[in-house]
Write a protein that holds these residues in place. Sequence first.
Motif, PDB file in Angstrom:
ATOM      1  N   TYR A  94      35.759  41.348  34.797  1.00 38.21           N
ATOM      2  CA  TYR A  94      35.373  40.165  34.980  1.00 38.21           C
ATOM      3  C   TYR A  94      35.849  39.409  36.329  1.00 38.21           C
ATOM      4  N   CYS A  95      34.980  38.755  36.690  1.00 39.54           N
ATOM      5  CA  CYS A  95      35.212  38.052  38.016  1.00 39.54           C
ATOM      6  C   CYS A  95      35.593  36.622  37.976  1.00 39.54           C
ATOM      7  N   ALA A  96      36.723  36.224  38.582  1.00 41.26           N
ATOM      8  CA  ALA A  96      37.183  34.715  38.146  1.00 41.26           C
ATOM      9  C   ALA A  96      37.627  33.830  39.275  1.00 41.26           C
ATOM     10  N   ALA A  97      37.504  32.682  39.360  1.00 36.63           N
ATOM     11  CA  ALA A  97      37.715  31.814  40.297  1.00 36.63           C
ATOM     12  C   ALA A  97      38.383  30.833  39.965  1.00 36.63           C
ATOM     13  N   ARG A  98      39.251  30.266  41.134  1.00 41.39           N
ATOM     14  CA  ARG A  98      39.942  28.811  40.825  1.00 41.39           C
ATOM     15  C   ARG A  98      39.999  28.316  42.209  1.00 41.39           C
ATOM     16  N   SER A  99      40.120  26.923  42.373  1.00 43.62           N
ATOM     17  CA  SER A  99      40.118  26.266  43.425  1.00 43.62           C
ATOM     18  C   SER A  99      41.671  26.225  43.955  1.00 43.62           C
ATOM     19  N   GLY A 100      41.704  26.216  45.128  1.00 44.57           N
ATOM     20  CA  GLY A 100      43.050  26.195  45.933  1.00 44.57           C
ATOM     21  C   GLY A 100      43.242  27.722  46.269  1.00 44.57           C
ATOM     22  N   SER A 101      44.208  27.769  47.388  1.00 50.06           N
ATOM     23  CA  SER A 101      44.695  29.061  47.871  1.00 50.06           C
ATOM     24  C   SER A 101      45.527  30.068  47.129  1.00 50.06           C
ATOM     25  N   TRP A 102      46.264  29.344  46.059  1.00 53.93           N
ATOM     26  CA  TRP A 102      47.292  30.192  45.286  1.00 53.93           C
ATOM     27  C   TRP A 102      46.266  30.927  44.240  1.00 53.93           C
ATOM     28  N   CYS A 103      46.669  32.233  44.278  1.00 57.28           N
ATOM     29  CA  CYS A 103      46.042  33.103  43.272  1.00 57.28           C
ATOM     30  C   CYS A 103      47.115  33.453  42.180  1.00 57.28           C
ATOM     31  N   PRO A 104      47.088  32.774  40.925  1.00 62.02           N
ATOM     32  CA  PRO A 104      48.343  33.377  40.050  1.00 62.02           C
ATOM     33  C   PRO A 104      47.509  34.680  39.259  1.00 62.02           C
ATOM     34  N   LEU A 105      48.561  35.321  38.358  1.00 58.27           N
ATOM     35  CA  LEU A 105      48.214  36.475  37.695  1.00 58.27           C
ATOM     36  C   LEU A 105      47.721  36.269  36.330  1.00 58.27           C
ATOM     37  N   PHE A 106      47.749  34.989  35.733  1.00 57.98           N
ATOM     38  CA  PHE A 106      47.285  34.908  34.501  1.00 57.98           C
ATOM     39  C   PHE A 106      45.838  34.336  34.296  1.00 57.98           C
ATOM     40  N   PRO A 107      45.217  35.075  33.355  1.00 59.42           N
ATOM     41  CA  PRO A 107      43.896  34.566  33.240  1.00 59.42           C
ATOM     42  C   PRO A 107      43.665  32.809  33.018  1.00 59.42           C
ATOM     43  N   ALA A 108      44.321  32.540  32.265  1.00 63.48           N
ATOM     44  CA  ALA A 108      44.528  31.232  31.716  1.00 63.48           C
ATOM     45  C   ALA A 108      44.458  30.218  32.909  1.00 63.48           C
ATOM     46  N   GLU A 109      44.864  30.542  34.051  1.00 63.16           N
ATOM     47  CA  GLU A 109      45.106  29.787  35.202  1.00 63.16           C
ATOM     48  C   GLU A 109      43.524  29.691  36.060  1.00 63.16           C
ATOM     49  N   TYR A 110      42.771  30.295  35.554  1.00 64.04           N
ATOM     50  CA  TYR A 110      41.464  30.379  36.357  1.00 64.04           C
ATOM     51  C   TYR A 110      40.328  29.534  35.582  1.00 64.04           C
ATOM     52  N   ASN A 111      39.404  28.689  36.346  1.00 64.73           N
ATOM     53  CA  ASN A 111      38.732  28.017  35.639  1.00 64.73           C
ATOM     54  C   ASN A 111      37.419  28.316  35.498  1.00 64.73           C
ATOM     55  N   TYR A 112      36.805  29.361  36.052  1.00 66.95           N
ATOM     56  CA  TYR A 112      35.535  29.877  36.293  1.00 66.95           C
ATOM     57  C   TYR A 112      35.618  31.362  36.088  1.00 66.95           C
ATOM     58  N   TRP A 113      34.644  31.846  35.258  1.00 70.31           N
ATOM     59  CA  TRP A 113      34.685  33.228  34.655  1.00 70.31           C
ATOM     60  C   TRP A 113      33.251  33.741  34.747  1.00 70.31           C
ATOM     61  N   GLY A 114      32.753  34.990  35.072  1.00 76.94           N
ATOM     62  CA  GLY A 114      31.454  35.585  35.134  1.00 76.94           C
ATOM     63  C   GLY A 114      31.459  36.191  33.587  1.00 76.94           C
ATOM     64  N   GLN A 115      30.316  36.737  33.505  1.00 70.95           N
ATOM     65  CA  GLN A 115      30.075  37.236  32.065  1.00 70.95           C
ATOM     66  C   GLN A 115      30.656  38.521  31.972  1.00 70.95           C
ATOM     67  N   GLY A 116      31.033  39.228  32.946  1.00 75.92           N
ATOM     68  CA  GLY A 116      31.523  40.628  32.852  1.00 75.92           C
ATOM     69  C   GLY A 116      30.559  41.663  33.136  1.00 75.92           C
ATOM     70  N   THR A 117      31.235  42.753  33.445  1.00 76.32           N
ATOM     71  CA  THR A 117      30.375  44.223  33.700  1.00 76.32           C
ATOM     72  C   THR A 117      31.125  45.076  33.276  1.00 76.32           C
ATOM     73  N   GLN A 118      30.532  46.144  32.474  1.00 75.82           N
ATOM     74  CA  GLN A 118      31.244  47.261  31.887  1.00 75.82           C
ATOM     75  C   GLN A 118      31.364  48.426  32.686  1.00 75.82           C
ATOM     76  N   VAL A 119      32.649  48.877  32.812  1.00 69.66           N
ATOM     77  CA  VAL A 119      33.055  50.170  33.472  1.00 69.66           C
ATOM     78  C   VAL A 119      33.492  51.180  32.318  1.00 69.66           C
ATOM     79  N   THR A 120      32.906  52.249  32.414  1.00 68.12           N
ATOM     80  CA  THR A 120      33.181  53.363  31.545  1.00 68.12           C
ATOM     81  C   THR A 120      33.546  54.708  32.341  1.00 68.12           C
ATOM     82  N   VAL A 121      34.843  55.196  32.038  1.00 67.58           N
ATOM     83  CA  VAL A 121      35.306  56.414  32.693  1.00 67.58           C
ATOM     84  C   VAL A 121      35.414  57.569  31.722  1.00 67.58           C
ATOM     85  N   SER A 122      34.566  58.447  31.999  1.00 68.21           N
ATOM     86  CA  SER A 122      34.845  59.644  30.701  1.00 68.21           C
ATOM     87  C   SER A 122      35.369  60.837  31.616  1.00 68.21           C
ATOM     88  N   SER A 123      36.035  61.525  30.643  1.00 65.55           N
ATOM     89  CA  SER A 123      36.588  62.936  31.010  1.00 65.55           C
ATOM     90  C   SER A 123      35.760  64.154  31.017  1.00 65.55           C
TER      91      SER A 123
END
Length: 123
Positions: A94-123
Amino acid sequence: QVELVESGGGSVQVGGTLRVSCAASAYTYSSLCMGWFRQAPGKEREVVATINTFDTTTYSDSVKGRFTISKDNAKNTLYLQMNSLKPEDTAMYYCAARSGSWCPLFPAEYNYWGQGTQVTVSS
């Protein structure tokens, strides 16, 4: 309001590479903190990498040295280059964004989210 649209996910084999992108619809894009997060089935959403308005980047220990976050302010687009992929990198990204220059590590701190894109790695 910021709309985020991810693209570029897919399936790769171990050791492969992928680049995911996130297009943002915001004239204030350059003033946003941006981040990539991921969530595997049954697990909590976790930070992968962030980039602030000064282009300072942070990475989770699990991807440091393998992933690179970058952005193109002229195109309002965020990228995540993923190299040396491992099965444990399999998740919805998922891509996420929030206003301001500080980038916290917790998802709850972000206001905007994309719908997500799946990444699958197989052995």
